[in-house]
Design an enzyme around this catalytic site. Structure first.
Site, short mmCIF file in Angstrom:
data_model
loop_
_atom_site.label_atom_id
_atom_site.label_comp_id
_atom_site.label_asym_id
_atom_site.label_seq_id
_atom_site.Cartn_x
_atom_site.Cartn_y
_atom_site.Cartn_z
N HIS A 1 0.83 -1.21 0.00
CA HIS A 1 0.00 0.00 0.00
C HIS A 1 0.86 1.26 0.00
O HIS A 1 0.37 2.35 -0.30
CB HIS A 1 -1.03 -0.01 1.14
CG HIS A 1 -0.54 0.43 2.47
ND1 HIS A 1 -0.19 -0.44 3.49
CD2 HIS A 1 -0.34 1.67 2.98
CE1 HIS A 1 0.19 0.25 4.54
NE2 HIS A 1 0.11 1.54 4.27
N ASP B 1 -0.32 -7.40 1.55
CA ASP B 1 0.25 -6.05 1.61
C ASP B 1 1.76 -6.15 1.79
O ASP B 1 2.29 -5.92 2.88
CB ASP B 1 -0.41 -5.29 2.77
CG ASP B 1 -0.11 -3.80 2.72
OD1 ASP B 1 0.49 -3.35 1.73
OD2 ASP B 1 -0.47 -3.11 3.69
N GLN C 1 0.32 5.77 11.46
CA GLN C 1 0.54 6.23 10.09
C GLN C 1 1.98 6.73 9.91
O GLN C 1 2.48 7.50 10.73
CB GLN C 1 -0.44 7.35 9.73
CG GLN C 1 -1.78 6.84 9.19
CD GLN C 1 -2.56 6.04 10.22
OE1 GLN C 1 -2.63 6.44 11.37
NE2 GLN C 1 -3.12 4.92 9.82
N GLY C 2 2.58 6.28 8.83
CA GLY C 2 3.98 6.64 8.58
C GLY C 2 4.94 5.54 8.99
O GLY C 2 6.11 5.55 8.65
N ASP C 3 4.43 4.57 9.77
CA ASP C 3 5.24 3.41 10.16
C ASP C 3 5.05 2.26 9.19
O ASP C 3 5.84 1.32 9.15
CB ASP C 3 4.87 2.93 11.56
CG ASP C 3 5.30 3.90 12.64
OD1 ASP C 3 6.39 4.49 12.49
OD2 ASP C 3 4.56 4.09 13.61
N SER C 4 3.99 2.32 8.41
CA SER C 4 3.66 1.27 7.46
C SER C 4 4.86 0.88 6.62
O SER C 4 5.69 1.72 6.28
CB SER C 4 2.61 1.76 6.47
OG SER C 4 1.35 1.57 7.02
N1 ARG Z 1 -1.43 2.10 7.33
C1 ARG Z 1 -0.57 2.85 8.18
C2 ARG Z 1 0.51 3.52 7.34
O1 ARG Z 1 0.31 3.68 6.16
C3 ARG Z 1 -0.05 2.07 9.34
C4 ARG Z 1 -1.13 1.73 10.27
C5 ARG Z 1 -0.67 0.99 11.46
N2 ARG Z 1 -1.69 1.16 12.42
C6 ARG Z 1 -1.71 0.57 13.60
N3 ARG Z 1 -2.68 0.87 14.40
N4 ARG Z 1 -0.79 -0.26 13.95
O2 ARG Z 1 1.48 4.05 7.84
#
Ligand code: ARG
Length: 256
Positions: free
Chosen positions: A67, A111, A205-208
């Site tokens: 993603h 993913d 967000q940003g850790d993905s």
């Molecule tokens: N989708 C998020 C990203 O693009 C990461 C989400 C992780 N969320 C969580 N609750 N662990 O950075």
């Protein structure tokens, strides 16, 4: 003045850690990390801006989330490595984006993505490859997540890469428990994902795309790729990770 000193004293007793206030305010609940201790971690960048995390598998292969690169052209992507502050790292171009062929943007299944980079990474104490885990971990096992992502669900920071890398230790969650958590949201957990959480601690967000790691030293292995979650550090919803061992033989191995 006396009153002021008294308050300081009280605060020092209640919060013995020197940076307790910082930690208290942050939903992710992590702490600063140095790149030397997580030297497999990289920052994935779009037009020079940090967007996602990733992990070094070998000198020219990066593991991240599909993603993170969906709909993006390699020409605007880069990878920064070897720095605690992502924006200060060594920049590599992305020569090829290898999305998992069955990545589904709607369900977020599969993913996972590999990036081929150039020039190859020169390994130092700040950049090293990490091996992939081969089996599922018992619920309760400690795992380490690192990243430059948001420090709370409402974090408004726009340039995440100018801050220090952070880490958090979370625990593996039983598959059925996690799948029950996400049932009402229509997210299927299944055997190609894993979940991890801890009270007040999570990726965000940003850790993905970043690595969820088990073990230390020579035994460390990447077991998960940060994928999705409902909010961040929500008590009712664990963090969801792509389960790396499920993808090693059919996907990752082919491209190393
Ligand atoms: N989708 C998020 C990203 O693009 C990461 C989400 C992780 N969320 C969580 N609750 N662990 O950075």
């Amino acid at each position: 003045m006396m009153y002021f000193a008294g308050v300081i004293f009280l605060v020092a007793i209640v919060f013995p850690q020197n940076n307790a206030f910082e930690i208290e305010n942050r939903i992710v609940g992590g702490n600063t990390a140095s790149i030397e201790n997580s030297n497999y971690q990289v920052s994935i960048r779009e037009n020079g801006q940090h967007t996602c995390g990733g992990a070094i598998l070998d000198a020219n292969t990066i593991l991240t989330a599909a993603h993170c690169t969906e709909g993006v052209k390699a020409a605007i992507l880069s990878v920064s490595n070897g720095a605690t502050i992502a924006n200060n790292g060594i920049i590599h171009k992305v020569s090829k984006i290898i999305q998992h062929p069955n990545y589904n943007g709607k369900t977020t299944e599969n993913d996972i993505c590999l990036l081929k980079i150039t020039p190859p990474i020169i390994f130092t104490n700040k950049s090293r490859p990490i091996k992939c885990a081969t089996k599922r971990l018992e619920p309760g096992t400690n795992v380490k997540m690192t990243g430059w992502g948001k420090m709370s669900e409402n974090d408004k920071e726009t340039d995440l890469g100018k801050k220090s890398l952070r880490y958090v230790i979370v625990q593996v969650i039983n598959q059925t428990v996690c799948s029950d958590q996400y049932k009402n949201l229509g997210l299927e957990i299944g055997s190609k994902r894993m979940c991890a959480s801890a009270l007040g601690k999570d990726s965000c967000q940003g850790d993905s795309g970043g690595p969820l790691v088990t073990g230390t030293g020579a035994d460390r292995r990447v077991v998960g790729v940060c994928s999705v979650g409902y909010g961040c550090a929500n008590k009712k919803y664990a963090g969801v990770y792509t389960f790396v061992p499920a993808f090693f033989d059919d996907f990752i191995k082919k491209y190393l």
